[in-house]
Design a protein around this motif. Structure first.
Motif, PDB file in Angstrom:
ATOM      1  N   CYS A   1      38.872  53.057  42.316  1.00 31.96           N
ATOM      2  CA  CYS A   1      38.754  51.645  41.933  1.00 31.96           C
ATOM      3  C   CYS A   1      38.179  51.504  40.528  1.00 31.96           C
ATOM      4  CB  CYS A   1      37.879  50.895  42.937  1.00 31.96           C
ATOM      5  SG  CYS A   1      38.727  50.475  44.475  1.00 31.96           S
ATOM      6  N   ASN A   2      37.179  52.321  40.211  1.00 29.01           N
ATOM      7  CA  ASN A   2      36.615  52.306  38.853  1.00 29.01           C
ATOM      8  C   ASN A   2      37.688  52.653  37.835  1.00 29.01           C
ATOM      9  OD1 ASN A   2      34.036  51.597  39.688  1.00 29.01           O
ATOM     10  ND2 ASN A   2      33.352  53.720  39.878  1.00 29.01           N
TER      11      ASN A   2
ATOM     12  N   GLU B   1      39.984  49.812  37.405  1.00 26.48           N
ATOM     13  CA  GLU B   1      39.257  48.623  36.924  1.00 26.48           C
ATOM     14  C   GLU B   1      39.382  47.446  37.892  1.00 26.48           C
ATOM     15  OE1 GLU B   1      40.715  48.011  32.945  1.00 26.48           O
ATOM     16  OE2 GLU B   1      39.343  49.505  32.116  1.00 26.48           O
TER      17      GLU B   1
ATOM     18  N   GLU C   1      37.085  45.899  41.406  1.00 22.75           N
ATOM     19  CA  GLU C   1      35.835  46.071  42.135  1.00 22.75           C
ATOM     20  C   GLU C   1      36.100  46.571  43.548  1.00 22.75           C
ATOM     21  OE1 GLU C   1      31.902  43.487  43.570  1.00 22.75           O
ATOM     22  OE2 GLU C   1      33.174  42.747  41.942  1.00 22.75           O
TER      23      GLU C   1
ATOM     24  N   THR D   1      36.003  54.634  45.738  1.00 20.55           N
ATOM     25  CA  THR D   1      35.205  53.928  44.728  1.00 20.55           C
ATOM     26  C   THR D   1      35.528  54.452  43.331  1.00 20.55           C
ATOM     27  OG1 THR D   1      33.349  55.461  45.125  1.00 20.55           O
ATOM     28  CG2 THR D   1      33.312  53.363  46.305  1.00 20.55           C
TER      29      THR D   1
ATOM     30  N   ASP E   1      40.669  40.446  42.067  1.00 24.00           N
ATOM     31  CA  ASP E   1      39.407  40.811  41.421  1.00 24.00           C
ATOM     32  C   ASP E   1      38.715  41.966  42.137  1.00 24.00           C
ATOM     33  OD1 ASP E   1      39.038  38.589  39.367  1.00 24.00           O
ATOM     34  OD2 ASP E   1      39.452  37.453  41.190  1.00 24.00           O
ATOM     35  N   ALA E   2      38.933  42.077  43.437  1.00 20.52           N
ATOM     36  CA  ALA E   2      38.303  43.126  44.226  1.00 20.52           C
ATOM     37  C   ALA E   2      39.232  43.524  45.355  1.00 20.52           C
ATOM     38  CB  ALA E   2      36.963  42.652  44.792  1.00 20.52           C
TER      39      ALA E   2
ATOM     40  N   LEU F   1      26.883  49.315  45.772  1.00 22.87           N
ATOM     41  CA  LEU F   1      27.793  48.197  45.599  1.00 22.87           C
ATOM     42  C   LEU F   1      27.057  46.991  45.028  1.00 22.87           C
ATOM     43  CD1 LEU F   1      29.747  49.961  47.211  1.00 22.87           C
ATOM     44  CD2 LEU F   1      30.400  47.927  48.512  1.00 22.87           C
ATOM     45  N   SER F   2      27.736  46.240  44.182  1.00 26.12           N
ATOM     46  CA  SER F   2      27.093  45.112  43.512  1.00 26.12           C
ATOM     47  C   SER F   2      26.827  43.961  44.465  1.00 26.12           C
ATOM     48  CB  SER F   2      27.962  44.627  42.352  1.00 26.12           C
ATOM     49  OG  SER F   2      29.231  44.204  42.825  1.00 26.12           O
TER      50      SER F   2
END
Length: 362
Positions: free
Chosen positions: A92-93, A96, A98, A89, A38-39, A118-119
């Motif tokens: 990663c975007n 897809e 995180e 970053t 997921d990340a 960052l979220s």
């Protein structure tokens, strides 16, 4: 901080296994994507902000690097500058997945939370007592994933008090009493539940199995009422899978392109196929956890009549003859009278003729 109840958030920890190479870092992102993470997480620091020049190496760092090199020299070669962060970053975007990173100093926290927005922020076990860092990240309103290696419950509670104080944007002067008050307040607890996940962790590389203590995840959840996960430093994939079965909402695991590469963390990391296998196994466990209800499942239903048994005639039985242990018994299939009624039938009279192996109906 949103996590789906039936989905473990898997963080593929690239850490410093890029060895200072942007090309290697991009390859690690590709591996994480293909494995189904997921990340993907890196580490953000400035060596001169993070440590003094005479800071000693850990034993595991000495084993994987030049013995004559200081920790400061080792760490400085592994810094990722702002331009590299931008490249990673953006990649990663594009892929897809995180992008996450652990800041090890306040300027690095500012870079991640402000410049790259960052979220959520991952805080390492080494910074669980770093009050200024914890306060700063909470004041920025960022959700936190907090590793708890090397700590006890009192230290974790203090860290949570600092985070609660920061999330509340309190105008009170920071102090131990102010942190305790924030932690004990209803609003402080609400902020913690909404923003903090605790990761159980054993800070050794690789971590010995007898020091893992997965049951401590239950202790963390019961003591603090927060979601928990596991930052896994053991060899192999079994412990991460077991942690998911015990309720971990997050799994963090180091990975590398090749364990033979030079560097402090490669030896204790998974290789690409192992990472993929771990995540695949985790997804199987998530499905298998299913529902807490104990009931007949759809897949079982077709097998019930075949696998269960009925009360049947062991010999030919004439109408009016008494049922005894010699002429009735238990055999498959389970189409009619359940064996639980065996004793009820004993001593009663047959209502009709029964042939051998014919099911006895009540």
């Amino acid at each position: 901080m949103m996590f789906y109840n039936n989905h473990t958030f898997v963080i593929a920890e690239a850490g410093v296994n890029h060895n200072g190479s942007i090309d290697l870092a991009i390859q690690l992102i590709d591996v994480a994507v293909e494995a189904g993470a997921d990340a993907v997480k890196f580490q953000t620091f400035k060596a001169d902000q993070m440590m003094s020049g005479n800071a000693p190496k850990a034993e595991y760092q000495t084993n994987g690097t030049n013995i004559d090199e200081t920790q400061f020299e080792m760490i400085r070669k592994l810094e990722l500058n702002e331009s590299t962060h931008k490249t990673l970053t953006e990649y990663c975007n594009q892929r897809e997945i995180e992008f996450l990173s652990t800041p090890f100093d306040i300027p690095s926290l500012d870079l991640l939370s402000t410049q790259f927005n960052l979220s959520r922020i991952k805080i390492s076990s080494g910074d669980i007592t770093n009050g200024p860092m914890l306060l700063k990240v909470a004041q920025k309103g960022k959700p936190v994933i907090l590793s708890t290696g090397m700590s006890n419950l009192g230290e974790i509670e203090m860290a949570l008090g600092i985070l609660a104080f920061g999330y509340m944007q309190s105008k009170e002067k920071p102090s131990l009493s102010a942190f305790r008050k924030a932690y004990c307040s209803e609003i402080g607890q609400k902020y913690l539940r909404e923003n903090v996940v605790l990761l159980h962790c054993t800070t050794e590389y690789p971590a010995p199995f007898n020091d893992v203590n997965l049951l401590a995840m239950d202790t963390l959840h019961n003591a603090f009422g927060l979601k928990v996960g596991y930052s896994d430093h053991t060899s192999g994939i079994a412990i991460s899978i077991a942690a998911v079965a015990r309720g971990a909402k997050i799994i963090e695991k180091h990975f590398t392109l090749d364990r033979k590469l030079p560097g402090p963390d490669h030896k204790a990391s998974l290789e690409p196929q192992e990472l993929k296998e771990m995540i695949h196994s985790i997804r199987q466990v998530e499905i298998a956890l299913g529902s807490p209800l104990k009931k007949l499942t759809e897949s079982e239903e077709k097998n019930m009549l075949v696998a269960r048994k009925s009360v049947v005639a062991l010999t030919d039985i004439k109408k009016g003859k008494e049922f005894t242990s010699e002429n009735i018994g238990i055999k498959r299939p389970g189409t009619e009278t359940s064996p639980v009624f065996y004793w009820k039938l004993l001593g009663t009279l047959a209502s009709k003729d029964f042939r051998k192996d014919e099911v006895i109906d009540l």
